[in-house]
Design a protein around this motif. Structure first.
Motif, mmCIF file in Angstrom:
data_model
loop_
_atom_site.group_PDB
_atom_site.id
_atom_site.type_symbol
_atom_site.label_atom_id
_atom_site.label_comp_id
_atom_site.label_asym_id
_atom_site.label_seq_id
_atom_site.Cartn_x
_atom_site.Cartn_y
_atom_site.Cartn_z
ATOM 1 N N THR A 32 -5.225 -137.096 42.320
ATOM 2 C CA THR A 32 -6.061 -136.978 41.139
ATOM 3 C C THR A 32 -5.327 -137.345 39.855
ATOM 4 O OG1 THR A 32 -5.511 -134.627 41.072
ATOM 5 C CG2 THR A 32 -7.564 -135.238 42.160
ATOM 6 N N GLY A 33 -4.104 -136.829 39.681
ATOM 7 C CA GLY A 33 -3.386 -137.082 38.442
ATOM 8 C C GLY A 33 -2.907 -138.503 38.317
ATOM 9 N N ILE A 34 -2.362 -139.047 39.419
ATOM 10 C CA ILE A 34 -1.800 -140.384 39.367
ATOM 11 C C ILE A 34 -2.880 -141.447 39.483
ATOM 12 C CG2 ILE A 34 -0.345 -142.000 40.658
ATOM 13 C CD1 ILE A 34 1.219 -140.063 38.929
ATOM 14 N N THR A 60 -4.303 -132.153 29.830
ATOM 15 C CA THR A 60 -5.097 -133.114 30.597
ATOM 16 C C THR A 60 -4.596 -133.202 32.032
ATOM 17 O OG1 THR A 60 -5.574 -134.428 28.620
ATOM 18 C CG2 THR A 60 -5.799 -135.538 30.750
ATOM 19 N N LEU A 61 -3.273 -133.214 32.201
ATOM 20 C CA LEU A 61 -2.677 -133.425 33.514
ATOM 21 C C LEU A 61 -2.695 -132.184 34.392
ATOM 22 C CD1 LEU A 61 0.350 -135.633 32.453
ATOM 23 C CD2 LEU A 61 -1.657 -136.356 33.737
ATOM 24 N N PHE A 62 -2.970 -131.020 33.805
ATOM 25 C CA PHE A 62 -3.043 -129.832 34.650
ATOM 26 C C PHE A 62 -4.088 -130.022 35.754
ATOM 27 C CE2 PHE A 62 -4.557 -125.684 35.926
ATOM 28 C CZ PHE A 62 -3.365 -125.042 36.211
ATOM 29 N N PHE A 63 -5.116 -130.769 35.444
ATOM 30 C CA PHE A 63 -6.142 -131.090 36.439
ATOM 31 C C PHE A 63 -5.519 -131.718 37.684
ATOM 32 C CE2 PHE A 63 -9.268 -134.392 37.889
ATOM 33 C CZ PHE A 63 -10.159 -133.515 38.495
ATOM 34 N N SER A 64 -4.426 -132.460 37.494
ATOM 35 C CA SER A 64 -3.806 -133.154 38.626
ATOM 36 C C SER A 64 -3.026 -132.215 39.536
ATOM 37 C CB SER A 64 -2.872 -134.258 38.113
ATOM 38 O OG SER A 64 -1.787 -133.695 37.397
ATOM 39 N N TYR A 65 -2.807 -130.959 39.117
ATOM 40 C CA TYR A 65 -2.115 -129.993 39.970
ATOM 41 C C TYR A 65 -3.079 -129.059 40.697
ATOM 42 C CZ TYR A 65 2.391 -131.404 38.108
ATOM 43 O OH TYR A 65 3.507 -132.127 37.793
ATOM 44 N N VAL A 118 5.049 -138.865 28.769
ATOM 45 C CA VAL A 118 4.085 -138.323 29.731
ATOM 46 C C VAL A 118 4.799 -137.689 30.918
ATOM 47 C CG1 VAL A 118 3.817 -140.449 31.090
ATOM 48 C CG2 VAL A 118 1.910 -138.828 30.921
ATOM 49 N N THR A 119 6.027 -138.159 31.217
ATOM 50 C CA THR A 119 6.791 -137.519 32.298
ATOM 51 C C THR A 119 7.107 -136.066 31.951
ATOM 52 O OG1 THR A 119 8.802 -138.462 31.324
ATOM 53 C CG2 THR A 119 7.812 -139.657 33.160
ATOM 54 N N VAL A 120 7.391 -135.798 30.675
ATOM 55 C CA VAL A 120 7.623 -134.416 30.237
ATOM 56 C C VAL A 120 6.332 -133.612 30.367
ATOM 57 C CG1 VAL A 120 8.343 -132.944 28.308
ATOM 58 C CG2 VAL A 120 9.439 -135.165 28.660
ATOM 59 N N SER A 121 5.207 -134.257 30.074
ATOM 60 C CA SER A 121 3.921 -133.582 30.211
ATOM 61 C C SER A 121 3.664 -133.191 31.654
ATOM 62 C CB SER A 121 2.793 -134.494 29.703
ATOM 63 O OG SER A 121 2.963 -134.815 28.343
ATOM 64 N N PHE A 122 4.040 -134.074 32.585
ATOM 65 C CA PHE A 122 3.887 -133.738 34.002
ATOM 66 C C PHE A 122 4.754 -132.534 34.378
ATOM 67 C CE2 PHE A 122 1.961 -137.933 35.132
ATOM 68 C CZ PHE A 122 0.936 -137.444 35.925
ATOM 69 N N VAL A 123 5.984 -132.513 33.859
ATOM 70 C CA VAL A 123 6.871 -131.382 34.149
ATOM 71 C C VAL A 123 6.301 -130.092 33.562
ATOM 72 C CG1 VAL A 123 9.150 -130.392 33.712
ATOM 73 C CG2 VAL A 123 8.936 -132.814 34.327
#
Length: 495
Positions: free
Chosen positions: A64-66, A247-252, A81-86
């Motif tokens: 979903t995230g990627i 936004t990226l929390f959805f991807s987890y 955005v890599t920091v956002s993923f972390v």
């Protein structure tokens, strides 16, 4: 008027006290474990090992995230955005540790619904169950919509044609019905109806394909990485990083899917905690690796928010459509596995709620041959397929995030409560530094929820209001805890 007479409202009525006790009654942990697997007419079958459980969580998460929302997050944070993923991963990690402890202590199908029911009472348990219906049901629909994007990319690269917009987009996005999204939901439904073991095997194969596709992307796109694309690293500052993380929390969303398989795991106390934590670690590493390569190969300003961002990067770097077509093929398989795993989780949560009497018993009827809740699977697939066919993606993702964050928040509280009420209960895993880490998990969830917009909160409030109406009109009257000989949990700790 006789002022010496007692007022009719001077003290609460016995009926009011009984109603309050019904809202806060807890289902005993011992009884939850004893009932595990029992549905209307049969048992769920314990057939899943640690790797199959891990694959369920990866299948529900990775993709979903990627494959869907990376293109939306990069314009918010730039190369950072890599920091956002972390950051989003850390938000999920603290809650994942709490899920791991509870899954090993109460190894049943209800996930956070059951954990909350056992620790904070029936009303809050219902609220979480209602949030999970939003989380899982809407996730299936949202991811199915993204699946259609990659299917069109694949068709365009192979046969030079795409599905007409009228049949590949919902109303409001220029179409009439999203037929591909409906199709992938029906495909997942067919696999689930075959049985847990069979669908787990199909999911494991699809997970292997999706990991292979992402590693292939990293290998090929790395040839186009330019150091200059990483500067400035955070052009939109900390605010941009935080916005992208929300936004990226959805991807987890999805790492908790293994906890819905508590009654189909062969060794749930040992394997469920391992599967939950291991899946989150694998997913986070892959997300950060792919995001770092993507922003290195394509200037962040060129990300346009399209759902098919990675395929476009492959073609941009190589100058050949072959690689983007190959990635699109991997994405079609990958995102289908998300639909399969999340749809599985939804049916098992509804199974537990139905067994408790809070929703109709049709959802807990187990088919004698396949050992699956067949009727519930058909109903859930029909609902999710319809949602996927007619509702746009963006708002779906936001609504899913807020429901999930609320559920995660109460899971962190449940760990602390269960430590106090059942200190000697067998646990396959214990959250280190409790209650500090659960408190951090709760804090991260509240902080991320606060960053969501007012419209999302309004939708969430309306959803909860609808859920309370259903509970007070049906659930509270049909709860199995109303039955003679089925007491609510006592307050004293269990030995």
């Amino acid at each position: 008027m006789d002022h010496g007479a007692a007022s009719p409202v001077s003290s609460p009525s016995p009926g009011a006290g009984r109603n309050l006790s019904r809202l806060t009654r807890r289902k005993p942990v011992e009884r939850l474990v004893a009932e595990s697997g029992h549905g209307e007419g049969g048992l769920l079958r314990r057939s899943l090992g640690v790797w199959q459980l891990t694959a369920i969580s990866i299948g529900a998460t990775l993709g979903t995230g990627i494959f869907v929302v990376l293109g939306e997050a990069v314009p918010e944070a730039g190369p950072a955005v890599t920091v956002s993923f972390v950051l989003a991963g850390l938000t999920a990690l603290f809650s994942a540790l709490s899920y791991a402890e509870l899954a090993g202590t109460i190894p049943v199908s209800g996930s956070s619904y059951t954990y909350t029911y056992a620790t904070m009472g029936e009303l809050l348990g219902w609220v979480i169950g209602w949030c999970l219906i939003l989380e899982y049901g809407v996730s299936v629909a949202a991811v199915a919509v993204g699946w259609g994007e990659y299917l069109n990319e694949l068709l365009d690269g192979t046969v030079g044609a795409t599905i007409p917009a009228a049949l590949s987009a919902p109303p409001g996005d220029g179409g009439i019905v999203n037929l591909p999204a409906l199709l992938v939901v029906l495909l997942a439904m067919a696999l689930l109806l075959g049985g847990a073991r069979e669908s787990a095997r199909a999911n494991a194969a699809m997970v292997a394909v999706k990991i292979g596709a992402l590693l292939m992307f990293c290998a090929v796109a790395a040839t186009g990485v330019r150091a200059g694309n990483y500067t400035p690293f955070a052009p939109l500052g900390v605010a941009g990083i935080n916005a992208a993380a929300a936004t990226l929390f959805f991807s987890y969303i999805g790492f908790d899917a293994a906890s819905t398989a508590g009654e189909e795991a062969r060794n749930p106390r040992r394997d469920l905690p391992r599967a939950i934590v291991l899946s989150l670690v694998i997913v986070t590493v892959l997300y950060c690796l792919v995001a770092a390569v993507a922003v290195g190969a394509l200037p962040w300003q060129d990300f346009t928010g399209t759902e098919a961002a990675l395929a476009g990067i492959m073609e941009e770097v190589t100058g050949r459509a072959f690689w983007s077509v190959l990635l699109a093929l991997g994405a079609v398989v990958a995102i289908a596995s998300v639909v399969l795993a999340v749809l599985y989780g939804q049916t098992r949560i509804l199974f537990s709620m139905s067994r408790d009497g809070l929703i109709p018993r049709v959802f807990s009827r187990v088919h004698p041959r396949t050992g699956t809740p067949r009727a519930g699977t058909l109903i859930v697939a029909a609902f999710c397929g319809t949602l996927a066919a007619v509702v746009p993606l963006g708002r779906l993702a936001d609504a899913t995030s807020i429901g999930t964050l609320f559920a995660f928040a109460l899971v962190n509280v449940s760990v602390v409560v269960l430590r106090r009420t059942h200190p000697r209960a067998p646990r396959g895993f214990r959250v280190p530094l409790s209650p500090l880490l659960p408190a951090l998990g709760l804090g991260f969830c509240v902080w991320t929820m606060a960053g969501l917009d007012a419209v999302t909160w309004t939708v969430f409030g309306l959803w909860l209001a609808g859920g309370l109406a259903v509970y007070f009109s049906y659930g509270i009257r049909h709860s199995r805890l109303n039955e003679p000989g089925r007491p609510a949990a006592a307050d004293e700790p269990a030995g």
